[in-house]
Design a protein around this motif. Structure first.
Motif, PDB file in Angstrom:
ATOM      1  N   ASN A  32      31.653  39.084  28.190  1.00  0.00           N
ATOM      2  CA  ASN A  32      30.730  37.214  28.456  1.00  0.00           C
ATOM      3  C   ASN A  32      31.031  36.923  26.467  1.00  0.00           C
ATOM      4  OD1 ASN A  32      29.199  38.161  30.277  1.00  0.00           O
ATOM      5  ND2 ASN A  32      28.751  39.455  28.942  1.00  0.00           N
ATOM      6  N   THR A  33      30.706  35.372  27.436  1.00  0.00           N
ATOM      7  CA  THR A  33      31.225  34.696  26.227  1.00  0.00           C
ATOM      8  C   THR A  33      30.254  35.047  24.518  1.00  0.00           C
ATOM      9  OG1 THR A  33      29.700  32.602  26.386  1.00  0.00           O
ATOM     10  CG2 THR A  33      32.006  33.057  27.301  1.00  0.00           C
ATOM     11  N   SER A  35      27.940  33.241  21.137  1.00  0.00           N
ATOM     12  CA  SER A  35      27.599  32.442  20.477  1.00  0.00           C
ATOM     13  C   SER A  35      27.369  33.117  19.166  1.00  0.00           C
ATOM     14  CB  SER A  35      25.885  32.033  21.234  1.00  0.00           C
ATOM     15  OG  SER A  35      25.278  32.923  21.554  1.00  0.00           O
ATOM     16  N   TYR A  37      24.331  31.282  15.376  1.00  0.00           N
ATOM     17  CA  TYR A  37      23.612  30.666  14.518  1.00  0.00           C
ATOM     18  C   TYR A  37      22.930  30.829  13.511  1.00  0.00           C
ATOM     19  CZ  TYR A  37      22.233  31.743  19.970  1.00  0.00           C
ATOM     20  OH  TYR A  37      22.779  31.896  21.002  1.00  0.00           O
ATOM     21  N   GLN A  39      20.771  30.020  10.426  1.00  0.00           N
ATOM     22  CA  GLN A  39      19.591  30.391  10.500  1.00  0.00           C
ATOM     23  C   GLN A  39      18.983  30.188   8.722  1.00  0.00           C
ATOM     24  OE1 GLN A  39      17.306  34.029  10.476  1.00  0.00           O
ATOM     25  NE2 GLN A  39      15.418  33.196  11.452  1.00  0.00           N
ATOM     26  N   PRO A  45      16.389  29.892  14.003  1.00  0.00           N
ATOM     27  CA  PRO A  45      17.815  30.027  14.140  1.00  0.00           C
ATOM     28  C   PRO A  45      17.699  29.095  15.060  1.00  0.00           C
ATOM     29  CG  PRO A  45      17.130  32.598  14.439  1.00  0.00           C
ATOM     30  CD  PRO A  45      15.699  31.956  14.481  1.00  0.00           C
ATOM     31  N   LEU A  47      21.122  26.682  17.234  1.00  0.00           N
ATOM     32  CA  LEU A  47      22.894  27.431  18.454  1.00  0.00           C
ATOM     33  C   LEU A  47      23.469  26.572  17.325  1.00  0.00           C
ATOM     34  CD1 LEU A  47      24.382  28.670  20.290  1.00  0.00           C
ATOM     35  CD2 LEU A  47      23.579  26.615  22.040  1.00  0.00           C
ATOM     36  N   TYR A  50      28.159  28.036  21.299  1.00  0.00           N
ATOM     37  CA  TYR A  50      28.616  28.495  22.461  1.00  0.00           C
ATOM     38  C   TYR A  50      30.122  28.422  23.276  1.00  0.00           C
ATOM     39  CZ  TYR A  50      28.611  24.223  24.508  1.00  0.00           C
ATOM     40  OH  TYR A  50      28.517  22.350  24.871  1.00  0.00           O
ATOM     41  N   ASP A  51      29.667  29.690  24.167  1.00  0.00           N
ATOM     42  CA  ASP A  51      31.220  29.643  25.068  1.00  0.00           C
ATOM     43  C   ASP A  51      31.916  29.463  23.969  1.00  0.00           C
ATOM     44  OD1 ASP A  51      32.547  27.731  27.276  1.00  0.00           O
ATOM     45  OD2 ASP A  51      32.526  30.111  27.471  1.00  0.00           O
ATOM     46  N   TYR A  88      24.055  34.445  12.547  1.00  0.00           N
ATOM     47  CA  TYR A  88      23.787  35.530  13.194  1.00  0.00           C
ATOM     48  C   TYR A  88      24.698  35.424  14.549  1.00  0.00           C
ATOM     49  CZ  TYR A  88      19.832  37.775  11.547  1.00  0.00           C
ATOM     50  OH  TYR A  88      18.557  38.182  10.456  1.00  0.00           O
ATOM     51  N   TRP A  92      25.953  38.412  25.339  1.00  0.00           N
ATOM     52  CA  TRP A  92      24.804  39.198  27.171  1.00  0.00           C
ATOM     53  C   TRP A  92      25.644  40.074  27.024  1.00  0.00           C
ATOM     54  CZ3 TRP A  92      20.402  37.812  29.520  1.00  0.00           C
ATOM     55  CH2 TRP A  92      20.268  38.688  30.572  1.00  0.00           C
ATOM     56  N   TRP A  99      20.401  40.339  26.065  1.00  0.00           N
ATOM     57  CA  TRP A  99      20.848  39.387  24.840  1.00  0.00           C
ATOM     58  C   TRP A  99      20.554  40.495  23.649  1.00  0.00           C
ATOM     59  CZ3 TRP A  99      23.274  34.756  25.114  1.00  0.00           C
ATOM     60  CH2 TRP A  99      23.180  33.758  25.625  1.00  0.00           C
ATOM     61  N   PHE A 101      22.453  40.730  20.047  1.00  0.00           N
ATOM     62  CA  PHE A 101      23.285  40.173  18.310  1.00  0.00           C
ATOM     63  C   PHE A 101      23.716  41.375  17.394  1.00  0.00           C
ATOM     64  CE2 PHE A 101      20.174  36.653  18.979  1.00  0.00           C
ATOM     65  CZ  PHE A 101      19.498  37.155  20.349  1.00  0.00           C
ATOM     66  N   GLY A 102      23.784  40.734  16.398  1.00  0.00           N
ATOM     67  CA  GLY A 102      24.944  41.056  15.313  1.00  0.00           C
ATOM     68  C   GLY A 102      23.663  41.115  14.210  1.00  0.00           C
TER      69      GLY A 102
END
Lengths: 110, 120
Positions: A32-33, A35, A37, A39, A45, A47, A50-51, A88, A92, A99, A101-102
């Motif tokens: 998946n792609t 994204s 963020y 913060q 956070p 965006l 994306y993608d 971050y 998906w 979702w 996250f790192g």
């Protein structure tokens, strides 16, 4: 323990270019792609990318993203003091069906 | 421009149920193609996705929290809610609501977050 792996910290001087890496596996970044963020302290956070490499309206083109296989990176060029924040990555995950996250990378502008 | 705002008690006792609401303004929660999520962040730590709901009521939860989580939507009030049962100190965190259109487009809108502390 976060599903995606990021370095805990990064730093650079004003004007420099810095990159932040994000590593995953075939069920998330590989399928998946991604994204990214930003913060800022005490805020939600926001965006940033994306993608894999698309910027929402209003995000400066100093921010760019890329992805290869099961890894991705965020690059910030022309570093500014206002870029000091936590970053971050997210994707998906098809195995978890959600979702992931790192752990976040704290960027310091020296 | 859609805005999301979390609300609910800031202090919950251990073993009780945490309840939060996310009110959506500037857009209808019934809007097609949007998924409404809850995400949390313990102090000084990273982000954890809790789950999401679609306007139809369809839900997906993080497997690690699934046995304790319920997310619901009230389209008449334009809000969605989170219930987390049997809380412990480990559930102390800032809770964010957010929305996404598609997994390609990322979590594009976030609430400001609300701190929930679990303590007796």
């Amino acid at each position: 323990q976060s599903v995606l792996t990021q370095p805990p910290s990064a730093s650079g001087t004003p004007g420099q270019r810095v990159t932040i890496s994000c590593s995953g596996d075939t069920s998330n970044i590989g399928s998946n792609t991604i994204s990214w963020y930003q913060q800022l302290p005490g805020t939600a956070p926001k965006l940033l990318i994306y993608d894999n490499n698309q910027r929402p309206s209003g995000v400066p083109d100093r921010f760019s993203g890329s992805k290869s296989g099961t890894s991705a990176s965020l690059a910030i060029s022309g570093l500014q003091s206002e870029d000091e924040a936590d970053y971050y990555c997210a994707a998906w995950d098809d195995s978890l069906n959600g979702w992931v996250f790192g752990g976040g990378t704290k960027l310091t502008v020296l | 421009q859609v805005q999301l705002q979390e609300s609910g008690p800031g202090l919950v006792k251990p073993s009780q149920t945490l309840s939060l609401t996310c009110t959506v303004s500037g857009g209808s929660i019934r809007s097609s193609s949007y998924y409404w999520s809850w995400i949390r962040q313990p102090a000084g730590k990273g982000l954890e996705w809790i789950g999401r709901i679609y306007a139809s009521g369809s839900t997906i939860y993080n497997p690690s929290l699934k046995s304790r989580v319920t997310i619901s939507v009230d389209t008449s009030k334009n809000h969605f809610s989170l219930k987390l049962s049997s809380v412990t100190a480990a559930d102390t965190a800032v809770y964010f609501c957010a929305r996404y259109n598609d997994i390609l487009t990322g979590l594009s809108s976030w609430g400001q977050g609300t701190l929930v502390t679990v303590s007796s």
